[in-house]
Scaffold this active site. Structure first.
Site, PDB file in Angstrom:
ATOM      1  CE  LYS A 144      24.182  38.467  16.384  1.00  0.00           C
ATOM      2  NZ  LYS A 144      22.894  38.807  17.221  1.00  0.00           N
ATOM      3  CE  LYS A 188      22.157  36.313  13.946  1.00  0.00           C
ATOM      4  NZ  LYS A 188      21.673  37.058  14.782  1.00  0.00           N
TER       5      LYS A 188
HETATM    6  C1  PBG Z   1      19.842  40.574  18.134  1.00  0.00           C
HETATM    7  C2  PBG Z   1      19.554  39.786  16.725  1.00  0.00           C
HETATM    8  C3  PBG Z   1      20.205  40.190  15.342  1.00  0.00           C
HETATM    9  C4  PBG Z   1      19.765  39.118  14.660  1.00  0.00           C
HETATM   10  C5  PBG Z   1      19.380  37.842  15.452  1.00  0.00           C
HETATM   11  N1  PBG Z   1      19.147  38.361  16.802  1.00  0.00           N
HETATM   12  C6  PBG Z   1      20.561  41.401  14.838  1.00  0.00           C
HETATM   13  C7  PBG Z   1      22.001  41.792  15.470  1.00  0.00           C
HETATM   14  O1  PBG Z   1      22.762  41.292  15.910  1.00  0.00           O
HETATM   15  O2  PBG Z   1      22.340  42.981  15.218  1.00  0.00           O
HETATM   16  C8  PBG Z   1      20.102  39.042  13.037  1.00  0.00           C
HETATM   17  C9  PBG Z   1      19.137  38.235  12.461  1.00  0.00           C
HETATM   18  C10 PBG Z   1      19.058  38.466  11.080  1.00  0.00           C
HETATM   19  O3  PBG Z   1      19.652  39.075  10.327  1.00  0.00           O
HETATM   20  O4  PBG Z   1      18.118  37.699  10.206  1.00  0.00           O
HETATM   21  N2  PBG Z   1      20.955  40.831  18.449  1.00  0.00           N
END
Ligand code: PBG
Length: 327
Positions: free
Chosen positions: A194, A247
């Site tokens: 991520k 992601k």
């Molecule tokens: C929680 C999380 C996030 C997303 C999924 N889980 C936000 C982040 O990391 O700030 C993002 C999902 C999206 O942008 O659709 N940490």
């Protein structure tokens, strides 16, 4: 003209084009994200994500009916609590929005597969993904609360938990907590790879989870680093991850391909809020055709190697797959 090889022969009609397709997709691989807001009677449009809504647990059936009708098999739940504190304690409240949604959802929609996002940022007053020590997120202290949260989701009926916090060692901490309480059969979908991405901005508006100071670069990955992506995935596999995720998706197709080529776990990718918002804006501006744009982009994610696609367009994609626009 003497020309032995004419690739156009296999493009002559829809039938032959369909027959020689190299990438086959199915709506059984789609996951639809949903925002659950604590309270009752709430169905609230999300301004940053046109067409998406926040639902209180008692109203979630409205969304789940559509999901079921579209033939989308799974949802990914995010919680928006009423109360936030420094350690995000409402994340593991058995009466929290995600836990309530799971109980109602599993009872009324037993055929839908419920995945939960496990992270602290929606629950902490400072919006970071864990417990702070000064201005940094304390990795090991955060593991405890993540494990508690995952356990509370499993106890409320989650079919799968998906940690998105990017703490080191969280897959193992969650696996051990689940196993200790008899949830050996609850799989972990690790957001293994991520990246710290600007594409999450509309989600943070939707979930009220923007960090109050600084950014997430101290725990989410630097997008310059494909080799580190391999290390992250390998570590999560060692710790017991059942599935991996890359992601965001669209700007990271090379990473999807790389992880797919190195590891044999099922691979998910999350086409995140910024991708959705960008596409909606282009469509609204009259620049691109929505179905064509979404289908071509989604197919690229599958072609790169994704087995599972998490997307705000899941319901529409299911329909477009039914219509044979991609498939
Ligand atoms: C929680 C999380 C996030 C997303 C999924 N889980 C936000 C982040 O990391 O700030 C993002 C999902 C999206 O942008 O659709 N940490």
């Amino acid at each position: 003209m003497e020309l032995l090889n004419r690739p156009r022969r296999l493009r002559k009609s829809p039938v032959i084009r369909d027959m020689v397709r190299e990438t086959r997709v199915s709506k059984k691989s789609l996951v639809y994200p949903l925002f659950i807001k604590e309270g009752s009677g709430i169905v609230e449009p999300i301004p940053s994500l046109e067409g998406q809504f926040r639902y209180s647990p008692d109203k979630l059936y409205l969304a789940l009916e559509q999901v079921q009708k579209a033939g989308v098999p799974a949802v990914l739940l995010f919680g928006l609590p009423e109360k936030k504190d420094a350690c995000g304690s409402s994340a593991w409240d058995s009466k929290g929005p995600v836990q309530e949604a799971l109980r109602i959802g599993k009872r009324d929609f037993p055929d839908i597969y419920f995945i939960t996002d496990v992270c602290m940022c929606e629950y902490t007053s400072h919006g970071h993904c864990g417990i702070l020590n000064g201005e940094t997120v304390d990795n090991d202290k955060t593991l405890e609360v993540l494990a508690k949260t995952a356990l509370s989701h499993a106890s409320a009926g989650a079919d799968m938990v998906a940690p998105s916090d990017m703490m080191d060692g969280r897959v193992l901490a969650i696996r051990q907590a689940l196993d200790r309480e008899g949830f050996q059969d609850t799989p972990i979908l690790s957001y293994a790879v991520k990246f710290a991405s600007t594409f999450y901005a509309p989600f943070r508006d939707a979930a009220g989870s923007a960090p109050a100071f600084g950014d997430r670069k101290g725990y989410q990955m630097d997008y310059h680093n494909p080799k580190e992506a391999i290390r992250e995935a390998a570590l999560d596999i060692e710790q017991g991850a059942d599935l991996l995720m890359v992601k965001p998706a669209l700007a990271y197709l090379d990473i999807i391909r790389l992880i797919k080529s190195k590891f044999d776990l099922p691979l998910a990718t999350y086409s995140v809020s910024g991708e959705y918002a960008m596409m909606k804006a282009a469509v609204k501006a009259g620049l691109l055709d929505e179905a064509s744009l979404v289908c071509e982009s989604a197919l690229a994610m599958y072609r790169a190697g994704a087995d599972i696609l998490i997307t705000y367009y899941a319901k529409e994609l299911a329909q477009w797959m039914d219509e044979g626009r991609i498939g």
